[in-house]
Design a protein around this motif. Structure first.
Motif, short mmCIF file in Angstrom:
data_model
loop_
_atom_site.label_atom_id
_atom_site.label_comp_id
_atom_site.label_asym_id
_atom_site.label_seq_id
_atom_site.Cartn_x
_atom_site.Cartn_y
_atom_site.Cartn_z
N HIS A 118 -23.93 9.60 -13.47
CA HIS A 118 -24.92 8.63 -13.89
C HIS A 118 -24.31 7.69 -14.94
O HIS A 118 -23.32 8.02 -15.61
CB HIS A 118 -26.14 9.34 -14.50
N GLU A 119 -24.92 6.52 -15.10
CA GLU A 119 -24.42 5.58 -16.09
C GLU A 119 -24.70 6.04 -17.52
O GLU A 119 -23.96 5.70 -18.44
CB GLU A 119 -25.03 4.19 -15.86
N ALA A 120 -25.76 6.79 -17.71
CA ALA A 120 -26.04 7.33 -19.04
C ALA A 120 -25.05 8.46 -19.33
O ALA A 120 -24.76 9.28 -18.44
CB ALA A 120 -27.47 7.85 -19.11
N PRO A 121 -24.52 8.53 -20.54
CA PRO A 121 -23.56 9.60 -20.85
C PRO A 121 -24.22 10.96 -20.80
O PRO A 121 -25.44 11.10 -20.97
CB PRO A 121 -23.12 9.26 -22.28
N PRO A 122 -23.45 12.02 -20.55
CA PRO A 122 -24.01 13.38 -20.48
C PRO A 122 -24.69 13.74 -21.80
O PRO A 122 -24.21 13.40 -22.88
CB PRO A 122 -22.78 14.27 -20.24
N THR A 123 -25.82 14.39 -21.72
CA THR A 123 -26.51 14.84 -22.93
C THR A 123 -25.92 16.14 -23.47
O THR A 123 -26.13 16.49 -24.62
CB THR A 123 -28.01 15.04 -22.64
N HIS A 124 -25.18 16.85 -22.64
CA HIS A 124 -24.56 18.10 -23.08
C HIS A 124 -23.45 17.77 -24.08
O HIS A 124 -22.65 16.85 -23.87
CB HIS A 124 -23.98 18.84 -21.87
N PRO A 125 -23.36 18.51 -25.20
CA PRO A 125 -22.36 18.19 -26.23
C PRO A 125 -20.92 18.53 -25.86
O PRO A 125 -20.00 18.21 -26.62
CB PRO A 125 -22.83 19.04 -27.43
N ASN A 126 -20.70 19.15 -24.73
CA ASN A 126 -19.34 19.54 -24.35
C ASN A 126 -18.42 18.31 -24.33
O ASN A 126 -18.66 17.35 -23.59
CB ASN A 126 -19.36 20.21 -22.96
N GLU A 127 -17.36 18.37 -25.15
CA GLU A 127 -16.49 17.21 -25.31
C GLU A 127 -15.72 16.90 -24.03
O GLU A 127 -15.49 15.74 -23.69
CB GLU A 127 -15.51 17.44 -26.47
N GLU A 128 -15.30 17.93 -23.31
CA GLU A 128 -14.55 17.70 -22.07
C GLU A 128 -15.42 16.98 -21.04
O GLU A 128 -14.94 16.13 -20.29
CB GLU A 128 -14.04 19.04 -21.51
N LEU A 129 -16.69 17.33 -21.01
CA LEU A 129 -17.62 16.67 -20.10
C LEU A 129 -17.78 15.19 -20.48
O LEU A 129 -17.79 14.31 -19.61
CB LEU A 129 -18.98 17.37 -20.15
N ILE A 171 -19.83 -2.40 -17.05
CA ILE A 171 -19.37 -1.03 -17.30
C ILE A 171 -18.76 -0.91 -18.69
O ILE A 171 -19.02 0.05 -19.43
CB ILE A 171 -18.36 -0.60 -16.21
N ARG A 172 -17.94 -1.90 -19.05
CA ARG A 172 -17.35 -1.89 -20.39
C ARG A 172 -18.46 -1.86 -21.46
O ARG A 172 -18.34 -1.17 -22.47
CB ARG A 172 -16.47 -3.11 -20.61
N GLY A 173 -19.54 -2.58 -21.19
CA GLY A 173 -20.63 -2.66 -22.16
C GLY A 173 -21.30 -1.32 -22.40
O GLY A 173 -21.51 -0.92 -23.55
N PHE A 174 -21.65 -0.57 -21.33
CA PHE A 174 -22.35 0.69 -21.61
C PHE A 174 -21.38 1.78 -22.06
O PHE A 174 -21.77 2.73 -22.75
CB PHE A 174 -23.25 1.14 -20.44
N LEU A 175 -20.10 1.65 -21.72
CA LEU A 175 -19.13 2.57 -22.30
C LEU A 175 -19.02 2.36 -23.82
O LEU A 175 -18.99 3.32 -24.60
CB LEU A 175 -17.75 2.37 -21.65
N ARG A 176 -18.98 1.10 -24.23
CA ARG A 176 -18.90 0.78 -25.65
C ARG A 176 -20.16 1.28 -26.38
O ARG A 176 -20.08 1.80 -27.49
CB ARG A 176 -18.72 -0.72 -25.84
N GLN A 177 -21.31 1.12 -25.73
CA GLN A 177 -22.56 1.60 -26.32
C GLN A 177 -22.51 3.11 -26.53
O GLN A 177 -23.09 3.64 -27.49
CB GLN A 177 -23.72 1.22 -25.40
N ALA A 178 -21.80 3.80 -25.68
CA ALA A 178 -21.69 5.26 -25.77
C ALA A 178 -20.56 5.69 -26.70
O ALA A 178 -20.33 6.89 -26.88
CB ALA A 178 -21.47 5.85 -24.38
N GLY A 179 -19.85 4.72 -27.26
CA GLY A 179 -18.80 5.07 -28.22
C GLY A 179 -17.40 5.16 -27.64
O GLY A 179 -16.52 5.80 -28.22
N TRP A 180 -17.17 4.49 -26.51
CA TRP A 180 -15.84 4.52 -25.87
C TRP A 180 -15.33 3.09 -25.67
O TRP A 180 -16.07 2.21 -25.24
CB TRP A 180 -15.89 5.21 -24.51
N GLU A 181 -14.06 2.90 -25.98
CA GLU A 181 -13.39 1.63 -25.69
C GLU A 181 -12.44 1.87 -24.52
O GLU A 181 -11.73 2.88 -24.49
CB GLU A 181 -12.60 1.13 -26.90
#
Length: 503
Positions: free
Chosen positions: A436-447, A474-484
């Motif tokens: 899904h486009e929303a990042p995983p809600t599970h805190p597992n870092e590998e996920l 895609i770059r936009g929602f990745l950045r929103q989730a804290g990823w460059e």
């Protein structure tokens, strides 16, 4: 390139030359340790740190002295109010200052004389002034400096000499006073019950008492400078603009009257005030901020330095939450770039990044040699970051000369927050459509990493199909989730954790 500094004494920018070739004596007025030092104090200490760092980067052997005022009106009043001895009250605040200094990456001075440790030197200086006839003992038992017997008085603060003449027959015993109260000032204050109560009294040939505030810096500077380099004239004396009068004016008078020199310091540098949201920082307004407040809020020291150096030291700085947020982001970006620069370094020195590094060195030097123009120096670092990133994006890795140029600039300014992110690289595996486009809600870092890498690869696939709108989305929602996301030159994809996901 030659260092030029604004000298408060002449009100001009002058070419700096030290008294002894290759050596600089630097005296900076330190904190009065009756309470925690606030960020206004540290704005001054940071501009002095920049001066010290740039002098050393320019090849000078610097002898830096910063005093700690541990006996004056304020320290005595604070100890009396608490009902403890002076030394017991001031010691925790002295240690707190050192902790704050280290947090803000300020270089330690070579000497931190405390006023209470230099009472004998102060007594000798006062005795000398009495012998020369420029000091006298008042009917209250205190010893005063006669400004009427020192014709050069007022040249630093540019006070009206007519005003001085009308006030010369009067005296002021307070450590701090306004220009309207110009009078003979106290070198030694006769012991009072409050002084005796907190242990702030010493015996002297001219009576039991304790030093006035102004005599302390003269005695400590002359003693340490004489022992270090055998001279009695400082190259540079620095502090805040609030010290020009009466403190520095009085230092000049008593020091020059004692040594017979026409100078106590050749260059006088003063940093401007700091306001908070346009208002003077004051307990009255409830807007006093200390470095420990900022440290508790996990503000990186480098971000604070970037904020401070964004305004020239001789201009008023207006502190605001928005300014701090911008500084934190700017410092973080510099840290991310520095990490990329160091990871990408090659053995050769390719032309594009090498020339950019050379420009950085020249631009920073020109800025700091121009009366410590830190805003220009910081702008040069951001310009270099943009240019070097573009070169690396195009496939040119920086060489050792480029990295060295960056490290020299950063070593002077100290505005780059160390990189705290996570980097993941990989080549395109099978594109999985189930993410899904929303990042995983599970805190597992590998996920979390797997999700970010998947969408980074989907973005790369979109770019290869010239679907640039989709790639940007895609770059936009990745950045929103804290990823460059970046495309490495070897064809791999890189995602960098820049922040925790936004709610």
């Amino acid at each position: 390139m030659t260092l030029r500094l604004y000298n408060t004494l002449s009100r001009q920018v002058e070419t700096f030359e030290s008294l002894q070739a290759g050596k600089v004596s630097l005296y900076t007025c330190g904190p009065t340790v009756y309470n925690y030092a606030h960020i206004g104090n540290f704005r001054t200490f940071l501009f002095e740190d920049l001066l010290r760092r740039w002098l050393e980067a320019s090849g000078y052997d610097v002898f830096h002295v910063m005093n700690l005022t541990d006996v004056d009106d304020r320290t005595i009043a604070a100890a009396a109010e608490k009902g403890v001895k002076l030394s017991e009250h001031v010691e925790p605040f002295a240690q707190a200052f050192f902790e704050d200094r280290d947090y803000l990456r300020i270089l330690p001075a070579h000497a931190y004389p405390r006023a209470t440790e230099y009472i004998p030197a102060m007594i000798r200086l006062i005795e000398g002034l009495l012998e020369k006839g420029v000091a006298y003992k008042g009917e209250d038992g205190s010893v005063y400096f006669s400004i009427a017997r020192f014709p050069a008085y007022g040249r630093l603060s540019r006070l009206d000499t007519r005003e001085l003449k009308t006030g010369a027959s009067q005296r002021v015993s307070s450590d701090e006073y306004s220009k309207e109260d110009v009078r003979d000032f106290a070198l030694w204050k006769a012991a009072q019950p409050a002084d005796e109560k907190v242990g702030a009294v010493w015996d002297a040939p001219f009576g039991r008492g304790r030093p006035g505030w102004h005599i302390e810096c003269s005695a400590m500077a002359l003693d340490l400078l004489g022992k270090k380099w055998g001279t009695d004239v400082l190259d540079i004396h620095a502090g805040g603009v609030d010290l020009i009068f009466p403190h520095h004016e009085d230092e000049i008078a008593q020091s020059c009257a004692y040594t017979g020199r026409d100078q106590f310091a050749r260059f006088w540098l003063h940093g401007e005030f700091l306001k908070v949201d346009g208002t003077k920082m004051s307990k009255r307004y409830g807007n006093v901020l200390t470095p420990r407040d900022l440290q508790e809020d996990r503000v990186p020291a480098e971000a604070l330095r970037l904020l401070m150096f964004g305004t020239h030291y001789r201009k008023m700085l207006d502190w605001s939450d928005d300014a701090l947020v911008a500084a934190r982001e700017g410092s973080r970006r510099l840290g991310e770039f520095q990490n990329r620069l160091e990871e990408s370094v090659s053995e050769s020195n390719p032309p594009r990044t090498t020339e950019a590094g050379e420009r950085l060195t020249v631009n920073v030097a020109e800025a700091l040699n121009d009366d410590l123009n830190a805003p220009r120096a910081v702008a040069a670092m951001f310009a270099f970051m943009k240019e070097a990133n573009a070169a690396m994006d195009a496939g040119e890795d920086p060489g050792p000369l480029t990295v060295s140029a960056w490290k020299k600039a950063e070593g002077v300014l100290g505005v780059t927050t160390p990189y705290q992110g996570t980097r993941i690289r990989g080549h395109a595996p099978t594109i999985v459509a189930s993410w899904h486009e929303a990042p995983p809600t599970h805190p597992n870092e590998e996920l979390q990493k797997a999700w970010a890498m998947h969408w980074a690869l989907r973005r790369k696939d979109a770019k290869s199909k010239r679907e640039y709108g989709e790639a940007d989305r895609i770059r936009g929602f990745l950045r929103q989730a804290g990823w460059e996301v970046r495309d490495a030159k070897d064809g791999s994809v890189e995602v960098v954790r820049t922040a925790v996901p936004k709610a």
